[in-house]
Design a protein around this motif. Structure first.
Motif, PDB file in Angstrom:
ATOM      1  N   VAL A 131       0.961  -1.058  -0.034  1.00  0.00           N
ATOM      2  CA  VAL A 131       0.050  -0.211   0.052  1.00  0.00           C
ATOM      3  C   VAL A 131       0.764   1.267   0.087  1.00  0.00           C
ATOM      4  O   VAL A 131       2.131   1.135   0.470  1.00  0.00           O
ATOM      5  CB  VAL A 131      -0.947   0.151   1.229  1.00  0.00           C
ATOM      6  CG1 VAL A 131      -1.883  -1.300   1.122  1.00  0.00           C
ATOM      7  CG2 VAL A 131      -0.166   0.031   2.343  1.00  0.00           C
ATOM      8  N   GLU A 188       0.035   5.982   4.329  1.00  0.00           N
ATOM      9  CA  GLU A 188      -1.268   6.680   4.558  1.00  0.00           C
ATOM     10  C   GLU A 188      -1.126   8.318   4.387  1.00  0.00           C
ATOM     11  O   GLU A 188      -0.147   8.841   4.847  1.00  0.00           O
ATOM     12  CB  GLU A 188      -1.767   6.447   6.083  1.00  0.00           C
ATOM     13  CG  GLU A 188      -2.051   5.051   6.324  1.00  0.00           C
ATOM     14  CD  GLU A 188      -3.442   4.483   5.434  1.00  0.00           C
ATOM     15  OE1 GLU A 188      -4.570   5.184   6.104  1.00  0.00           O
ATOM     16  OE2 GLU A 188      -3.477   4.049   4.555  1.00  0.00           O
ATOM     17  N   THR A 237       0.001   3.326  -6.828  1.00  0.00           N
ATOM     18  CA  THR A 237      -1.481   3.655  -7.132  1.00  0.00           C
ATOM     19  C   THR A 237      -1.768   3.166  -8.606  1.00  0.00           C
ATOM     20  O   THR A 237      -1.168   3.372  -9.465  1.00  0.00           O
ATOM     21  CB  THR A 237      -2.133   5.028  -6.619  1.00  0.00           C
ATOM     22  OG1 THR A 237      -1.831   6.016  -7.770  1.00  0.00           O
ATOM     23  CG2 THR A 237      -1.558   5.100  -5.269  1.00  0.00           C
ATOM     24  N   VAL A 240      -9.955  -5.357   2.560  1.00  0.00           N
ATOM     25  CA  VAL A 240      -9.378  -3.951   2.825  1.00  0.00           C
ATOM     26  C   VAL A 240      -9.346  -3.202   1.745  1.00  0.00           C
ATOM     27  O   VAL A 240      -8.955  -3.936   0.601  1.00  0.00           O
ATOM     28  CB  VAL A 240      -7.999  -4.367   3.478  1.00  0.00           C
ATOM     29  CG1 VAL A 240      -7.139  -3.074   3.649  1.00  0.00           C
ATOM     30  CG2 VAL A 240      -7.849  -5.017   4.572  1.00  0.00           C
ATOM     31  N   GLN A 263      -7.492   0.298   0.009  1.00  0.00           N
ATOM     32  CA  GLN A 263      -6.662   1.612   0.209  1.00  0.00           C
ATOM     33  C   GLN A 263      -7.231   2.660  -1.200  1.00  0.00           C
ATOM     34  O   GLN A 263      -6.763   2.200  -1.963  1.00  0.00           O
ATOM     35  CB  GLN A 263      -5.362   1.598   0.670  1.00  0.00           C
ATOM     36  CG  GLN A 263      -4.753   3.115   0.873  1.00  0.00           C
ATOM     37  CD  GLN A 263      -3.413   3.016   0.669  1.00  0.00           C
ATOM     38  OE1 GLN A 263      -2.673   2.555  -0.394  1.00  0.00           O
ATOM     39  NE2 GLN A 263      -2.634   3.438   1.711  1.00  0.00           N
ATOM     40  N   GLN A 294      -6.223   6.527   1.800  1.00  0.00           N
ATOM     41  CA  GLN A 294      -6.574   6.215   3.113  1.00  0.00           C
ATOM     42  C   GLN A 294      -6.996   5.003   3.000  1.00  0.00           C
ATOM     43  O   GLN A 294      -7.736   4.398   1.910  1.00  0.00           O
ATOM     44  CB  GLN A 294      -7.712   7.098   3.787  1.00  0.00           C
ATOM     45  CG  GLN A 294      -7.388   8.506   3.982  1.00  0.00           C
ATOM     46  CD  GLN A 294      -6.219   8.570   5.306  1.00  0.00           C
ATOM     47  OE1 GLN A 294      -6.078   7.771   6.091  1.00  0.00           O
ATOM     48  NE2 GLN A 294      -5.139   9.595   5.060  1.00  0.00           N
ATOM     49  N   GLN A 295      -6.937   3.948   4.151  1.00  0.00           N
ATOM     50  CA  GLN A 295      -7.421   2.612   4.178  1.00  0.00           C
ATOM     51  C   GLN A 295      -8.950   2.529   4.632  1.00  0.00           C
ATOM     52  O   GLN A 295      -8.941   3.108   5.606  1.00  0.00           O
ATOM     53  CB  GLN A 295      -6.524   1.984   5.037  1.00  0.00           C
ATOM     54  CG  GLN A 295      -6.805   0.230   5.035  1.00  0.00           C
ATOM     55  CD  GLN A 295      -5.706  -0.476   5.771  1.00  0.00           C
ATOM     56  OE1 GLN A 295      -4.507  -0.770   5.204  1.00  0.00           O
ATOM     57  NE2 GLN A 295      -5.994  -0.780   6.897  1.00  0.00           N
ATOM     58  N   ARG A 296      -9.536   1.601   3.997  1.00  0.00           N
ATOM     59  CA  ARG A 296     -11.187   1.083   4.540  1.00  0.00           C
ATOM     60  C   ARG A 296     -10.944  -0.264   4.770  1.00  0.00           C
ATOM     61  O   ARG A 296     -10.456  -0.860   4.246  1.00  0.00           O
ATOM     62  CB  ARG A 296     -11.962   1.667   3.722  1.00  0.00           C
ATOM     63  CG  ARG A 296     -12.249   2.969   3.709  1.00  0.00           C
ATOM     64  CD  ARG A 296     -11.418   3.613   2.449  1.00  0.00           C
ATOM     65  NE  ARG A 296     -12.054   4.728   1.729  1.00  0.00           N
ATOM     66  CZ  ARG A 296     -11.728   5.540   0.959  1.00  0.00           C
ATOM     67  NH1 ARG A 296     -10.041   5.497   0.747  1.00  0.00           N
ATOM     68  NH2 ARG A 296     -11.870   6.471   0.198  1.00  0.00           N
ATOM     69  N   THR A 297     -11.733  -0.603   5.949  1.00  0.00           N
ATOM     70  CA  THR A 297     -11.736  -2.154   6.190  1.00  0.00           C
ATOM     71  C   THR A 297     -13.371  -2.304   6.733  1.00  0.00           C
ATOM     72  O   THR A 297     -13.921  -1.650   6.918  1.00  0.00           O
ATOM     73  CB  THR A 297     -10.840  -2.236   7.245  1.00  0.00           C
ATOM     74  OG1 THR A 297     -11.381  -1.784   8.582  1.00  0.00           O
ATOM     75  CG2 THR A 297      -9.377  -1.993   7.331  1.00  0.00           C
ATOM     76  N   GLU A 331      -4.350  -0.527  -2.811  1.00  0.00           N
ATOM     77  CA  GLU A 331      -4.357  -2.080  -2.527  1.00  0.00           C
ATOM     78  C   GLU A 331      -6.013  -2.430  -2.340  1.00  0.00           C
ATOM     79  O   GLU A 331      -6.684  -1.587  -1.869  1.00  0.00           O
ATOM     80  CB  GLU A 331      -3.610  -2.446  -1.226  1.00  0.00           C
ATOM     81  CG  GLU A 331      -3.472  -3.828  -1.125  1.00  0.00           C
ATOM     82  CD  GLU A 331      -2.844  -4.669  -2.175  1.00  0.00           C
ATOM     83  OE1 GLU A 331      -2.789  -5.903  -2.134  1.00  0.00           O
ATOM     84  OE2 GLU A 331      -1.913  -3.808  -3.206  1.00  0.00           O
ATOM     85  N   ALA A 342       3.844  -0.678   3.602  1.00  0.00           N
ATOM     86  CA  ALA A 342       3.666   0.445   3.012  1.00  0.00           C
ATOM     87  C   ALA A 342       5.061   1.258   2.419  1.00  0.00           C
ATOM     88  O   ALA A 342       6.026   1.157   3.108  1.00  0.00           O
ATOM     89  CB  ALA A 342       3.016   1.686   4.211  1.00  0.00           C
TER      90      ALA A 342
END
Length: 641
Positions: A64, A67, A76, A99, A101, A134-137, A163, A180
């Motif tokens: 990833v 952040e 990306t 997950v 990002q 930013q990462q989302r889960t 990712e 990262a």
């Protein structure tokens, strides 16, 4: 030996790490050994189908971006507004956790299918409150699918994914620790290629001359090769960011053009230029310049109701369309009052109190206030309309509200309304008086400006020659003069004053004096500041009077003056006649006091008071006076200033 720049080392470090981990995974025969990929169903899986997606392998390489990192880097994968990626897991899998990002302010939608044809939603990773990547889960997807499809929507229309990982069994250590790496901007890499292309082009143009040796002419392979490399890099970056990518393109294009002009001026006899090479270069640069002006085909705005990009410039047209169409009811000071009133009536569930805190500009004083403080005027504005016209106005405003979103529609009322002269209002009123506000209407009328540009450049070529037209075209496309955040692509009748000046200059060159003076005056009657061009029509005769007086020791007679300055007098007469006719027509249509009187008052306020077009401490202090002292005194807040 010099150390490599940090961005270069980042790229090398990432590539070595990825190659190393892929090699380990290949030797072990297990893709799950990718960094952070344990249990990831998508680890190392290549999409079977992509549309509008760049470097799709980056979404499943187990790494990833840092952040908060920039949205478009070598870490990306960029997804266009209508783009998608489709993966095949080989067989139906249970999916419980995920997950993703991605860029912070967008929605990323995952859908699943058992047959690759019929898809149902799996998970929507929504916006976050922090900037950058930013990462989302999600731990409760609890669906089954063989095919996984990714799309994006909402936000600012610029989407990227660092990712994507999906799990049948959620890792014990949640969220999983993905590797990262700080990404190196691909835009900066493309910009360096552009700079090298510009340097190589300038060097070749300075060295090459008519009759040069073959080895000199063969040097053209360097700018051509670097130009091709730059094109391929920029193609992958499309849509090209206006603040960075397009600025570099414009700068390089302008620099090469300046080098051509310098080369033609510097010792033209001793070192004659190769006309064929310079002509071909100017043609190429003019094509690039047109692309710069029109954002290389990328619309600048988004239709929030239709969730897609649009060719309409709503921030400009939400002011000028209603002011022109409903000028008899709104004049120059009523568009924001009527906008709030229409918003309340289009939403019967709302009360005046619900919008009382909305900030808006009082166009009678040019000061920022709130809707609550102007509520009496807002509730009374509909009396300026007939019932039928008011219903039409509400429908037109509903289009802009849907297009811009409620926040954009209400937030735009801190602008300055429509500032064009009554002559511009007259033309636009006749164009729109029976037309509804819609994407079709404003897209079609937005084509008027490109047609006007085509006419102007054609006339310039016929009048001054193709070479002058090409140089003018390059100056037009590369200048920042017309840009304020964006240019006015997608607006209607915003190029007319510049086209009028261009046609006026061409008419004067052809010695059509009255027509030229009239066109120059028309440009000044559309927008106030081009009137300075009209004033310069008086410079040649005044200069002649000074010269003759000094030569004769007396003022020349009227007969001498009239005979010698007949062309200038005809141009001035054409300008004066145009002013009289158009001011008369606009006054007859709207009334002199209600049109020119209120416009003069508005322009004086606009010029004398701070406004969003001004840059300086006065404007900063005036924009939000209730907070200025606090902000200036708080040292922790100096950085944003």
């Amino acid at each position: 030996m010099k150390p490599l720049p940090r961005k270069k080392t980042k790229i090398i470090e990432r590539e070595l790490l990825l190659l190393g981990t892929l090699a380990i995974a290949g030797c072990a025969g297990n893709v799950a050994e990718l960094p952070g990929a344990e249990g990831d169903l998508l680890a190392g899986v290549t999409p079977i189908e992509t549309h509008g997606v760049t470097q799709s392998n980056r979404m499943t390489d187990g790494m990833v971006a840092t952040e908060g990192d920039f949205w478009r880097t070598d870490m990306t994968s960029v997804v266009s507004g209508s783009g998608s990626a489709l993966w095949d897991l080989g067989s139906a899998k249970d999916i419980h956790c995920g997950v993703l990002q991605g860029d912070n302010n967008d929605f990323y939608e995952l859908a699943g299918s058992s047959d690759g044809a019929s898809f149902t939603p799996l998970w929507t990773a929504g916006p976050t409150g922090k900037p950058g990547m930013q990462q989302r889960t999600e731990q409760h997807i609890d669906k089954q699918a063989r095919y996984i499809r990714l799309t994006a929507r909402g936000g600012d229309g610029f989407y990227s994914v660092g990712e994507l990982a999906l799990y049948t069994v959620c890792p014990k250590d949640w969220p999983p620790r993905l590797v990262a790496r700080g990404g190196a901007s691909e835009e900066e890499s493309a910009q360096w290629k552009l700079v090298l292309f510009g340097i190589a082009s300038v060097a070749f143009l300075l060295l090459n001359r008519r009759g040069a040796a073959d080895w000199v002419r063969l040097l053209v392979v360097f700018p051509v090769g670097l130009g091709l490399s730059s094109f391929l890099a920029l193609k992958d970056l499309w849509p090209i960011d206006d603040d960075k990518g397009q600025t570099f393109i414009r700068a390089v294009t302008a620099a090469i053009t300046v080098a051509i002009l310098f080369r033609e001026w510097w010792r033209p006899t001793r070192y004659p230029v190769s006309k064929r090479a310079t002509a071909a270069t100017l043609v190429f640069l003019s094509i690039v310049s047109v692309g710069c002006y029109y954002h290389f085909g990328m619309p600048q705005f988004r239709d929030e109701a239709k969730r897609r990009i649009s060719f309409v410039h709503p921030w400009d047209m939400r002011n000028y369309f209603p002011v022109a169409k409903y000028f008899n009811e709104l004049h120059f000071d009523g568009v924001y009052l009527a906008s709030v009133a229409a918003h309340l009536e289009n939403h019967p569930e709302l009360t005046p109190g619900s919008v009382a805190g909305v900030h808006m500009r009082d166009l009678t004083t040019n000061e920022i206030t709130t809707a609550g403080q102007l509520m009496d005027q807002i509730q009374n504005i509909h009396t300026h309309f007939t019932p039928e016209r008011w219903q039409h106005f509400k429908k037109d405003m509903k289009y802009f509200e849907d297009d811009m979103g409620v926040g954009g529609y209400l937030g735009s009322m801190q602008d300055h309304g429509g500032n064009a002269t009554p002559v511009w209002i007259l033309a636009a009123h006749l164009l729109w008086k029976n037309a509804p506000a819609s994407e079709l209407t404003l897209t079609l009328t937005g084509l008027i400006d490109p047609l006007l540009w085509i006419v102007m450049f054609f006339v310039i070529a016929r009048t001054f020659g193709t070479r002058v037209m090409l140089v003018t075209l390059i100056a037009w496309g590369t200048t920042d003069f017309s840009r304020f955040g964006t240019n006015l692509m997608g607006s209607t009748l915003r190029a007319d004053w510049r086209v009028a000046l261009g046609l006026g200059a061409s008419a004067l060159k052809k010695e059509r004096w009255a027509l030229g003076g009239g066109l120059v005056a028309y440009g000044g009657l559309i927008r106030a500041f081009p009137a300075f061009a009209t004033l310069f029509l008086a410079v040649p005769p005044l200069w002649w009077i000074v010269d003759r007086t000094r030569a004769l020791g007396r003022l020349p007679s009227w007969r001498e003056f009239a005979n010698a300055q007949r062309p200038a007098l005809r141009a001035i007469a054409g300008a004066a006649g145009t002013v009289v006719v158009l001011v008369g027509l606009s006054s007859a249509m709207f009334g002199f006091s209600g049109s020119w009187g209120t416009w003069a008052k508005k322009i004086m306020m606009h010029a004398e008071q701070p406004n969003s077009n001004h840059v300086g401490i006065r404007n900063l202090v005036a924009f939000s006076p209730e907070k200025t002292a606090q902000r200036a005194a708080d040292e922790k807040r100096l950085e944003p200033w």
